[in-house]
Structure formats: C-alpha cells, structure tokens
Scaffold this motif. Structure first.
Motif, PDB file in Angstrom:
ATOM      1  N   LEU A 454     -34.237  10.397   4.670  1.00 56.59           N
ATOM      2  CA  LEU A 454     -32.814  10.718   4.556  1.00 56.59           C
ATOM      3  C   LEU A 454     -32.147   9.820   3.517  1.00 56.59           C
ATOM      4  N   ARG A 455     -32.483   8.537   3.523  1.00 58.72           N
ATOM      5  CA  ARG A 455     -31.907   7.617   2.537  1.00 58.72           C
ATOM      6  C   ARG A 455     -32.366   7.966   1.120  1.00 58.72           C
ATOM      7  N   LEU A 456     -33.636   8.310   0.965  1.00 58.76           N
ATOM      8  CA  LEU A 456     -34.135   8.680  -0.360  1.00 58.76           C
ATOM      9  C   LEU A 456     -33.505   9.983  -0.849  1.00 58.76           C
ATOM     10  N   THR A 457     -33.215  10.876   0.068  1.00 60.14           N
ATOM     11  CA  THR A 457     -32.572  12.137  -0.319  1.00 60.14           C
ATOM     12  C   THR A 457     -31.116  11.902  -0.710  1.00 60.14           C
ATOM     13  N   GLN A 458     -30.425  11.061   0.028  1.00 55.85           N
ATOM     14  CA  GLN A 458     -29.034  10.773  -0.303  1.00 55.85           C
ATOM     15  C   GLN A 458     -28.905  10.092  -1.658  1.00 55.85           C
ATOM     16  N   ALA A 459     -29.898   9.309  -2.036  1.00 55.75           N
ATOM     17  CA  ALA A 459     -29.882   8.664  -3.349  1.00 55.75           C
ATOM     18  C   ALA A 459     -30.394   9.579  -4.449  1.00 55.75           C
ATOM     19  N   SER A 460     -30.693  10.843  -4.113  1.00 56.33           N
ATOM     20  CA  SER A 460     -31.126  11.897  -5.051  1.00 56.33           C
ATOM     21  C   SER A 460     -32.504  11.655  -5.651  1.00 56.33           C
ATOM     22  N   PRO A 463     -35.501  14.553  -3.946  1.00 57.00           N
ATOM     23  CA  PRO A 463     -35.591  15.923  -4.480  1.00 57.00           C
ATOM     24  C   PRO A 463     -36.177  15.974  -5.890  1.00 57.00           C
ATOM     25  N   PHE A 464     -35.734  15.091  -6.773  1.00 61.11           N
ATOM     26  CA  PHE A 464     -36.284  15.080  -8.128  1.00 61.11           C
ATOM     27  C   PHE A 464     -37.743  14.619  -8.135  1.00 61.11           C
ATOM     28  N   TYR A 465     -38.085  13.742  -7.195  1.00 57.62           N
ATOM     29  CA  TYR A 465     -39.483  13.305  -7.109  1.00 57.62           C
ATOM     30  C   TYR A 465     -40.400  14.474  -6.755  1.00 57.62           C
ATOM     31  N   LEU A 466     -39.988  15.284  -5.800  1.00 60.63           N
ATOM     32  CA  LEU A 466     -40.808  16.438  -5.423  1.00 60.63           C
ATOM     33  C   LEU A 466     -40.940  17.419  -6.582  1.00 60.63           C
ATOM     34  N   LEU A 467     -39.867  17.592  -7.370  1.00 62.76           N
ATOM     35  CA  LEU A 467     -39.927  18.474  -8.536  1.00 62.76           C
ATOM     36  C   LEU A 467     -40.898  17.935  -9.581  1.00 62.76           C
TER      37      LEU A 467
END
Length: 763
Positions: A454-460, A463-467
């Motif tokens: 959740l913290r990694l997603t909030q810092a954006s 999502p870019f890592y998965l892409l």
C-alpha cells in the motif's frame, strides 16, 4: 578489445566502400587524375618552371573540387569534438547531481536523527541508550578500540575476549563481524579526529556517509542503464520517500546491514557497467576493480552477505546458461567471487561457513558443468533446451554434493538448524523448539503485510514498477528464445530496434528484482534488499527511450514516428512523476525535520546508573538480549547472552535466561542461572505482563509451548504445569523464591534480583 578492433575495421571497410562509390559516380575525378599523371610524365621534355606554372593553372578547378571532401572531414571532426564536449558536460553535471543527492541525503539523515533522539542535547549515557534493538553492542567495541593503548593491543584483546559472555572466551571480531568498528576506530586514530570531533559523532557520521554512498550508487546504476541522470534523481526521490521500507538506518544505526548494503549497492552498480556492451576497455577495467573491492568488503562486514551473493550468482548463472553474456565476462566474475571468498575466509579467521556457503557450491558446480558441457550452447532449439536442463541438473547436483562433503569434513553447527528453520517456515514441518519459533516470530523473518504494498502504491513506484518489469521481462523472454534458436545477440543496440531485453545489464536486473522480490514476499526483512532496487529499476524504465520504443514496436505504431514519441515520453513521464512527488511528499519530508518527538527512557537510565555505581566490576547480568546489549555498552559488565540471532549457542543461552518468564520452579530457574555464572537477573515488566495479539509469538507462550506446559489442540488450550509463572511469583517475596533470590533494585520497568551464592532456607 577484440570487439573494439572489429568495430574499427568495419568502419574502415565502410569508408573504403564509400570512397569507391564516389570514384564510380564522379568520373571527372578519375579523368583529371589521368591528365595530371600524363602531364607529370611529360615534364622532362619541356621547361620545368613553365610546366609547373601551367600545372598550377590547370589544377585550380581541381583543387576547388577536392576541397569539398576536406571540408567534410573538417566538419565531421568539429561535430565529433562538439559531441565529445556535450558528452563531457553531461557526465560532469550527472556526477555533480549524484554527489549532491548523496550529500543531501546524508545531511537529511543526520538532521532527522538529531531531532528524533535530541542527540546533540543528551548526555553520553542517554546518547548510548538511543542505539536501539541491541545494536549498541557494536558501539561498545568501537569504544573499546579507542580506549586501548594501541590499535594492535585492542585488536588482540577482542580476539580473546572473556569479558563479554560469562564463562566463555570468544573471538569477538569473528563472531560479531566487527571489521566496521575496527576500520572506523583505526581511521579515527590516524587522522587525529579526537582533537575536533567526539567519538560518537565520528561513528554516526561514518554510518551516514555510507548511506550517502548507497544513494549515489543507486543514482549511478539507474543513470548507466537509462543514459540520463534524470533517472538517478527520480530513483533517489523514490528511495527517500519510501525510507521506512528501504533502510533501517533510522531505527538502529550500528546494525551490520547498515554498514554492508552500501558496498553491495556499489558492487551492483559496478556489475551493471561491467555487463554493458557499449563500454571502453578502460571503463570495463575500472568496473572490474570496483566490483572486486566491494565484493570482498561486503563479505567481510556482514555474516549474511554470502547468501545475498548466492542469489546474485543465480542471476548471473541464468545469464550464462542462456548465452546472454560473453563467456569471458562470466569467467572474470567467477574470479571475483572466488578471490573474494578466499580473502574473506582468511580475514575471518578461517570461517567454515564460507566453505560450506551456497555461493561457493554454485561456483564449483558451474565450473565443473561447463567443463563437461563445452558444446552446450550449440545445436537446434530442442537440442539446446535438453542440454540446458542437463546443465541445470549437473550444476545443482554437483553443488549440493560439494556442500555435503564440506559439511562432513568441516562440521558447521548452523547448517542443520537453518534447514530445520526453513522447513517450519514453509509449513513442511512443525516444532515446539523455542529458538526456531522465536526466530520465526522476529518481524524481519515474518511475511510482510499488505501495508508494504500500500505504501509503495501510494508513492506511485509500484504501478510503474509492474509496467517496467512486464515490458523488460517479455523482451527478455524474446531474447532468450532467439538465443536458444541460434540467432546471434546484437552488441550494437539502436533506439530504432526497440529491444530493451537484449541488453545484458537489463536482463541481469530483471532476474535480480524477480529473485529478491520473491524472497521479500517470504521474509519482511529482505524488503531492505529489494525495495531500493525497485526504486532504481522503475526510474530507469520510465526514463529510458528504449523501453518506450520496445512497446511501440510491439504495438506497430505508425501514426506517429515511434522514435520521436519515445523520446518525448521518456522526458515527459518522469517530469510529471517528479512534479507530483515534489508537490505531495516534499512538505512531509520537511515536516519530519521540524517535528520534535520526545525520546527519553528514564527507567533504563536509572537502571544503568545503578549498575554503574552499586554493582561490582565482575558482576554478570542476565536478561533479554536487547537489554543486555545496552547494559554491555553503557557499563561494560559481562552478560549471559548477546543480541546476535545468527549464533545458535547464544540463542540457547537466551532460552535459559528467558525461563524467568516461564512456569518453572524457583529451583529450576536458579540452576539455569547459576550454570551461566549469573550474579544479577533482570525481570522486565513489559515481557512479564505482555499481551501478545498473536498467541504463538509472545515470549511467555513460546516458553510454555517449548516446556510442554501449554498445548494448543484444535483451538483448545491444555495446561500441564504445577508451578505458576516465575516472574509474578518472585515479586510476592515468599519462600522458596526468597531462598534463592534477593531483590536489590526496582522501578516501573525493571526488577533486579541478586542470585544468592549461599542459599538460606526460610519457611
């Protein structure tokens, strides 16, 4: 060097072909060349002076035409000079930005640490108590080295230390990996720093300086892969924003991983440059030397480093097996590993754990399998796949056999325990053993919670890592298929090709992040190895035109020129991300520096002050490992155990000490404590009255299960002890507890009991 010569010869051949085409398409040059030759041959029959004047007049138009290629050469030289100048300026500003990011991060950590603990306004005792999680034990040895009459004398005393663990003489340098303290104290001595800086500030500053190196290495690694130092700045921004998941330096400064991981980061950055195809021989040699030095240092300062390098070795093994990196470079990397292991083995006093390490087993298996399968990378697709499976079988079979033989010849006490621990961790077995369950309950060895993602997603970043990972992984799989099909791997990559997965350094980081990511899903503590490279890898991807070009090649984009669009996106996307991060997180980071939390532990200060003033020098204390580490640091007294979770013997001694919180008789506890030559035992209220949310992970529950006093069966709890809990009963001051123990100090948090040397039976 061979590749450079080939490129140069290809360039020369191309230039010759272009000159031949010019001669064929421009017949005037050939005609004039013939006329000029005939004129020179007839010069003997006529006046030489007159002929030379005529030749000069006739050659005027020829010189005008021949000046055209000369001007082109001058123009190309000026363009190359301007290109070199631009590259030099870009490298200069990139290095300046990398160093600036590292220094600013070190200043930020120093300010945050001072504000969090009020470090500059505390007395020496209060400063030392701020070294949490038992990490202050390492600082004790740093103080010991500075207090010794000479560096040699202090080093010798640490190798035969009989004043730390009661009843034992240990080599503290080997057992606790004290080389960071040795090096720091040596530098503090020879530089004369004692004249202008306190020892504690020099020690803390060294840790913060290494964190600056850590950040700079991540910056350089992302910059090398993407080609732009904007990626490095974005990687550092994500690293700082996700600081709770990227580093433990703000929790416990002297921990071994805080000293070791900066060297590992430098090693990864050097390895990234070494694997790259488009580097000069001088740059390759620099990367090789840097990789050698940092690998050895990493092995020297952390007892778990060879496990980390084993995972890295697996990544490189896959690159070699799929023929994605030149064999020459893999041979050089193997030399680095073997030489570093050999030197670390010598410097760590013939550490048997390095001989039985999985890294050495992997290297031995890989070398032997390569010798027996010299034609593994030849043949059609099906044959190469079959050879590849055979290669995997040979490598791992040979490695496991080698490790088994080494453990039989040189017994390693931790090997069987680690296997048992992994069996319980993965649900293959169950146990009532206190040490195994105690380690499984440590936060760093538990499965991470959803709040991490959740913290990694909030810092954006997630999502870019998965892409980025999806694109690079698919391109890597395409490259592997091409190699197995016999297609050669290109060394000169162009942006128009759109093959991001053909770069060896990118393939390595794909495997790197997959392996460490899988481990981070199992052990929460390994997120400090995985998350920093998530930030670096993601920043590289969004700033790399090659990644966007790869996507556009898959989509077969034709409406807009893909090269132009990839260049635009590789600039626009990180700019938008950086602006959004600055707008949202910059106020939060600054607010952390302006916040003034109150960290003060008066009960512990009172306890240490009493120990210093009221107990004899030869006293031995028993208690929880974290508290004993603080007692050792602040008073220098001997203790029964240490906060070192990699040593099985110390963990067993910790189990005996923890029996004061179990349902055991006074006589049983007395026998256990006297066997460790305990003088004083400290009972902590926080452990005696803990309310564990997890029924299994409380210290009292672990002891009850291990002792067989409590059994959990299908949700039912069965108790089998005839004694009540010792830590509660001893406070009632009735026999037989008063026969064995006498309370000599207490406050809200601690009760200290003297272990009676002469038993007085009072009823």
């Amino acid at each position: 060097m061979t590749e450079l010569r080939c490129r140069k010869s290809d360039t020369l051949e191309g230039d010759n072909e272009e000159e031949e085409e010019k001669h064929q398409t421009d017949p005037e040059l050939d005609t004039k060349g013939v006329d000029e030759t005939s004129v020179s041959r007839g010069a003997a029959d006529e006046n030489l002076q007159q002929r030379e004047e005529n030749e000069v007049k006739d050659d005027e138009p020829e010189q005008e035409e021949s000046s055209t290629p000369q001007s082109a050469v001058r123009a190309s030289r000026s363009l190359s000079a301007s290109g070199f100048l631009q590259r030099l300026v870009r490298v200069f500003f990139g290095c300046l930005a990398a160093v600036a990011c590292g220094m600013l991060y070190a200043v930020y950590l120093s300010t945050y640490h001072d504000r969090k603990f009020w470090f500059s306004t505390r007395q020496e005792l209060e400063r030392e108590i701020t070294f949490q999680e038992g990490s202050g034990l390492y600082y004790y040895y740093y103080k010991h080295m500075l207090a010794a009459p000479s560096f040699e004398r202090g080093f010798y005393e640490l190798t035969i230390d009989n004043k730390t663990v009661s009843g034992q003489t240990i080599n503290a340098v080997e057992r606790l990996s004290l080389y960071p303290e040795l090096i720091t104290s040596f530098v503090y001595r020879i530089t004369g720093s004692q004249d202008f800086v306190e020892p504690v500030y020099f020690y803390v500053g060294a840790v913060f300086g290494l964190q600056a190196v850590y950040v700079t290495a991540l910056f350089v690694c992302s910059w090398v892969m993407s080609g732009t130092w904007v990626a490095g700045m974005l990687a550092v921004a994500w690293y700082v924003i996700n600081r709770p998941d990227t580093t433990k330096v703000d929790q416990a400064l002297p921990l071994r991983d805080n000293w070791a991981l900066p060297y590992f980061s430098c090693q990864v950055a050097a390895l990234t440059g070494f694997l790259s195809n488009n580097i000069s021989s001088a740059t390759e040699m620099f990367c090789y030397l840097t990789m050698s030095a940092t690998t050895f240092t990493f092995l020297l300062v952390w007892e778990y480093s060879h496990y980390v390098l084993f995972v890295q070795g697996l990544c490189l093994f896959l690159l070699d097996s799929f023929d994605l990196v030149p064999p020459r470079k893999m041979a050089d990397i193997h030399k680095v590993y073997l030489s570093s292991l050999f030197l670390a083995y010598l410097f760590q006093f013939q550490n048997a754990a390095l001989l039985s390490s999985p890294l050495l087993s992997l290297l031995i298996g890989s070398v032997l399998a390569r010798y027996f399968q010299q034609k593994m990378k030849m043949g059609p697709l099906v044959a190469r796949v079959m050879k590849l499976f055979l290669h995997f079988h040979l490598v791992f079979t040979t490695g496991i056999t080698f490790s088994y033989l080494v453990k039989k010849l040189i017994p390693v006490s931790e090997s069987d325990f680690i296997l048992k621990f992994l069996e319980v961790k993965f649900g293959l077995n169950t146990t009532t053993d206190f040490v195994t369950n105690f380690l499984l309950c440590q936060e760093s060895l538990q499965t991470p919670g959803q709040d991490l993602f959740l913290r990694l997603t909030q810092a954006s970043v997630l999502p870019f890592y998965l892409l980025v990972l999806s694109v690079c992984l698919l391109s890597t799989l395409q490259t592997i298929y091409r190699r197995l099909s016999g297609q050669p791997m290109k060394t000169n990559h162009r942006l128009e090709d759109g093959r991001i997965g053909e770069q060896p350094e990118v393939i390595y980081h794909v495997f790197h992040t997959l392996f460490f990511g899988g481990l981070a899903l199992l052990f929460d503590g390994l997120k400090y190895l995985w998350t920093p490279y998530v930030c670096m890898f993601t920043a590289f991807g969004v700033c790399s035109p090659g990644l966007w070009m790869t996507v556009f090649r898959w989509l077969k984009l034709k409406s807009i020129h893909p090269v132009v669009l990839s260049l635009i996106l590789s600039t626009a996307v990180p700019t938008i991300i950086g602006f959004s991060l600055w707008r949202e997180y910059c106020p939060r980071v600054l607010a952390e520096l302006s916040d003034l939390p109150e960290f003060y532990d008066p009960d512990t200060v009172e306890l240490i002050s009493w120990i210093r003033s009221q107990t004899p020098v030869a006293a031995v204390f028993a208690g929880s490992p974290h508290l004993l580490g603080t007692i050792k640091l602040c008073s220098g007294a001997a203790v029964t155990s240490l906060p070192l979770y990699s040593d099985i013997d110390l963990l067993r001694r910790t189990e005996d000490t923890y029996q004061v919180y179990a349902m055991r008789s006074a006589e049983d506890v007395y026998k256990l404590l006297t066997s460790q030559k305990t003088t004083y035992v400290i009972i902590e209220e926080s452990i005696c009255h803990e309310l564990a949310l997890n029924k299994v992970c409380g210290i009292k529950n672990l002891l009850d299960i291990s002792n067989g006093h409590v059994v959990y069966d299908k949700g039912e709890i069965y108790s089998f002890s005839k004694h009540r809990r010792f830590c509660n009963e001893i406070k009632l001051k009735y026999s037989p507890y008063t026969n064995y123990f006498t309370r000599v100090f207490w406050n809200r948090s601690y009760h200290v009991y003297k272990v009676n040397s002469v038993i007085s039976f009072q009823y």
